[in-house]
Design a protein around this motif. Sequence first.
Motif, PDB file in Angstrom:
ATOM      1  N   ASP A 292       0.806  -1.221   0.000  1.00  0.00           N
ATOM      2  CA  ASP A 292       0.000   0.000   0.000  1.00  0.00           C
ATOM      3  C   ASP A 292       0.840   1.272   0.000  1.00  0.00           C
ATOM      4  O   ASP A 292       0.309   2.380   0.138  1.00  0.00           O
ATOM      5  N   GLY A 293       2.151   1.121  -0.144  1.00  0.00           N
ATOM      6  CA  GLY A 293       3.031   2.282  -0.189  1.00  0.00           C
ATOM      7  C   GLY A 293       3.657   2.644   1.144  1.00  0.00           C
ATOM      8  O   GLY A 293       4.512   3.533   1.211  1.00  0.00           O
ATOM      9  N   ARG A 294       3.232   1.988   2.229  1.00  0.00           N
ATOM     10  CA  ARG A 294       3.802   2.284   3.549  1.00  0.00           C
ATOM     11  C   ARG A 294       5.264   1.878   3.623  1.00  0.00           C
ATOM     12  O   ARG A 294       5.680   0.901   3.008  1.00  0.00           O
ATOM     13  N   GLU A 295       6.033   2.644   4.389  1.00  0.00           N
ATOM     14  CA  GLU A 295       7.415   2.321   4.682  1.00  0.00           C
ATOM     15  C   GLU A 295       7.624   2.385   6.181  1.00  0.00           C
ATOM     16  O   GLU A 295       7.225   3.353   6.828  1.00  0.00           O
ATOM     17  N   GLU A 296       8.221   1.334   6.734  1.00  0.00           N
ATOM     18  CA  GLU A 296       8.464   1.264   8.175  1.00  0.00           C
ATOM     19  C   GLU A 296       9.961   1.146   8.407  1.00  0.00           C
ATOM     20  O   GLU A 296      10.568   0.125   8.093  1.00  0.00           O
ATOM     21  N   GLY A 297      10.560   2.200   8.949  1.00  0.00           N
ATOM     22  CA  GLY A 297      12.002   2.231   9.098  1.00  0.00           C
ATOM     23  C   GLY A 297      12.470   2.031  10.530  1.00  0.00           C
ATOM     24  O   GLY A 297      11.770   2.414  11.470  1.00  0.00           O
ATOM     25  N   HIS A 298      13.645   1.425  10.680  1.00  0.00           N
ATOM     26  CA  HIS A 298      14.262   1.236  11.998  1.00  0.00           C
ATOM     27  C   HIS A 298      15.760   1.484  11.881  1.00  0.00           C
ATOM     28  O   HIS A 298      16.417   0.967  10.984  1.00  0.00           O
TER      29      HIS A 298
END
Length: 303
Positions: A292-298
Amino acid sequence: DGNVGYIELRGFSASQEAGGAVAAAMNLLANTDALMFDLRRNGGGSPVTIGFISSYLFNGRVHLNDFYVRETGRRQSFHTSETVDGQRYGESKPVYILTSNRTFSAAEEFTYNLKNLKRATLVGETTGGGAHPVNLHRVKGYPVGVSLPFGRAINPISGTNWEGTGVEPDVKVPASEALGEAHARALAAIAEKATDPEHKAGLDFARGVLEDRRKPATLPPAEIQAFAGTYGPRTVSVENGELWYQRGNGRKLRLLPVGQDRFLVGDLDDFRLRFERDGSGKVVRLVGLYPDGREEGHERGGT
């Protein structure tokens, strides 16, 4: 992925049950957005079953093919049916046919019909080239038989057939690559018509995963260790010279490099990884990518 239907046909059965099987398959896939017929291992069969299947791909009666029989001098015509059992697939959604040099006889007719009617895109190899139906004649007194043609196919559009030449695909690729190529083209065609941004993003994501799986990259051994570390709840480790990914206590999944700092994750088609570096080139961040285009960064070493 991307709501693309897939049917593999090893033959066009002459059985009386063929019509019911065709109806079951076509109704199961009636609400897909594109459809692929895999005929790469199909050696032929009954023209009647060709008509059953083709009837779902058109909105009305369509002239498919003729057979001329030399002995009688008669010409038999084959058309799609005006009615079908269940729901038509219709004429607006893209259809793809996968071919190989083993695609033969009735499988070639199905392919040739839809190509001339501009109802399908052919992807793969040129087919075997058998358009003339044959009968086996045994030579009296000898353990020998001769197959001789007793008629020929005549396409109503081209006026000829594929005997000895085969059917040329629209997109020429080795048979082993035909499925991936057709799937990618189907996703692109669906995305072109998509109006909902989230739907389009999901299709583009699926196409990206597919393209990446078709063309994986390689990492020098010295580079592999650079990605190992902890990134919030995610851990990347090196085992036997390969990178592995784990979130919390979840299962370990092998990372497949597909580009500059980009990876596929195991067999997942709805999740990818991208790594980011600082100015010195050190890997400092992991980013999870979603359809869905989400990006989850760590951050590396972060929580």
